[in-house]
Design a protein around this motif. Structure first.
Motif, short mmCIF file in Angstrom:
data_model
loop_
_atom_site.label_atom_id
_atom_site.label_comp_id
_atom_site.label_asym_id
_atom_site.label_seq_id
_atom_site.Cartn_x
_atom_site.Cartn_y
_atom_site.Cartn_z
N TRP A 1 -1.14 -1.27 11.15
CA TRP A 1 -1.62 0.08 10.89
C TRP A 1 -3.13 0.14 11.08
O TRP A 1 -3.85 -0.81 10.73
N ASP A 2 -3.61 1.24 11.60
CA ASP A 2 -5.04 1.39 11.85
C ASP A 2 -5.87 1.23 10.58
O ASP A 2 -6.99 0.74 10.62
N TRP A 3 -5.31 1.57 9.43
CA TRP A 3 -6.05 1.49 8.17
C TRP A 3 -6.05 0.08 7.56
O TRP A 3 -6.75 -0.19 6.59
N ASN A 4 -5.29 -0.85 8.13
CA ASN A 4 -5.17 -2.19 7.56
C ASN A 4 -6.24 -3.12 8.16
O ASN A 4 -5.97 -3.96 9.02
N ALA A 5 -7.47 -2.95 7.67
CA ALA A 5 -8.62 -3.69 8.22
C ALA A 5 -8.45 -5.20 8.07
O ALA A 5 -8.81 -5.96 8.99
N HIS B 1 1.68 8.16 7.53
CA HIS B 1 1.47 6.74 7.22
C HIS B 1 0.36 6.08 8.01
O HIS B 1 -0.01 4.95 7.70
N GLY B 2 -0.19 6.76 8.99
CA GLY B 2 -1.26 6.19 9.80
C GLY B 2 -0.74 5.78 11.17
O GLY B 2 0.46 5.74 11.42
N THR B 3 -1.66 5.46 12.03
CA THR B 3 -1.33 5.08 13.40
C THR B 3 -1.02 3.59 13.48
O THR B 3 -1.77 2.77 12.94
N THR B 4 0.08 3.24 14.14
CA THR B 4 0.41 1.85 14.39
C THR B 4 -0.24 1.44 15.68
O THR B 4 -0.04 2.08 16.72
N ARG C 1 -6.03 -6.51 10.66
CA ARG C 1 -6.65 -6.38 11.98
C ARG C 1 -7.65 -7.52 12.21
O ARG C 1 -7.74 -8.07 13.30
N ASP D 1 0.84 -1.19 0.00
CA ASP D 1 0.00 0.00 0.00
C ASP D 1 0.88 1.26 0.00
O ASP D 1 1.91 1.29 0.68
N ARG E 1 0.57 3.84 1.55
CA ARG E 1 0.68 4.41 2.90
C ARG E 1 1.79 3.77 3.72
O ARG E 1 2.16 4.28 4.77
#
Length: 177
Positions: A140-144, A167-170, A147, A38, A40
């Protein structure tokens, strides 16, 4: 799941997968993983403007870096004998001392088939049988999708986070074994 004898080459086996050390010629799979990441993902984990890492550089890494033989194992489908990514344990230094991090990454073409969950469960059993009591995983918070995999295999999110505006929140997750 089967595990190799102590001192032997690591081999984890599930109904559909073999998890084993990487072979140098499989660097092309690692290169494909790098190309699919990605945008990001931080630049040091993506192909740079000069085309690095190259397949030759990844081959050298497989040959010289112990992580590819004892930590991040190649995930091979038994039926088709193709390598589709990696799953394993790394000492990233981000968790607590003596508590490694679960890491996995699979080629996009095999997403949504349960392979990440299956490989992760095999690695969790390997970690348990090796005497670990707890593992970490960052995501990463965006990696649904990742997760969801972590939740399926029993990881829970902690209050610890590393915020990166670009890059987003880890998120830090953990699991007792």
């Amino acid at each position: 799941m089967t595990v190799g004898a102590p001192g032997s080459e690591i081999l984890l086996e599930t109904s559909r997968l073999l998890l084993r050390p990487w072979r140098v010629h499989e660097a092309v799979v690692q290169r494909e993983l790098w190309t699919e990441r990605d945008p990001r993902v931080p630049p040091h984990r993506r192909i740079d403007t000069d085309g690095h890492p190259t397949v030759a550089e990844l081959e050298d890494s497989i040959h010289t870096d112990k992580v590819w033989s004892t930590g991040l194992l190649a995930v091979e489908r038994k039926a088709s004998r193709d390598v589709i990514g990696y799953c394993g344990l790394v000492d990233s230094g981000r968790g607590s001392t003596g508590e490694p991090e679960l890491a996995f990454e699979l080629l996009r073409r095999v997403w949504r088939q349960g392979y990440a969950t299956e490989a992760s469960l095999a690695v969790l059993e390997w970690a348990r049988s090796s005497g670990y009591e707890r593992l970490w995983a960052t995501v990463w918070d965006w990696n649904a999708a990742s997760r969801r995999v972590l939740a399926k295999v029993g990881f829970t999110e902690t209050d610890r986070k590393e915020v990166d505006a670009v890059h987003g929140t880890t998120l830090f997750t953990t699991r007792r074994l």
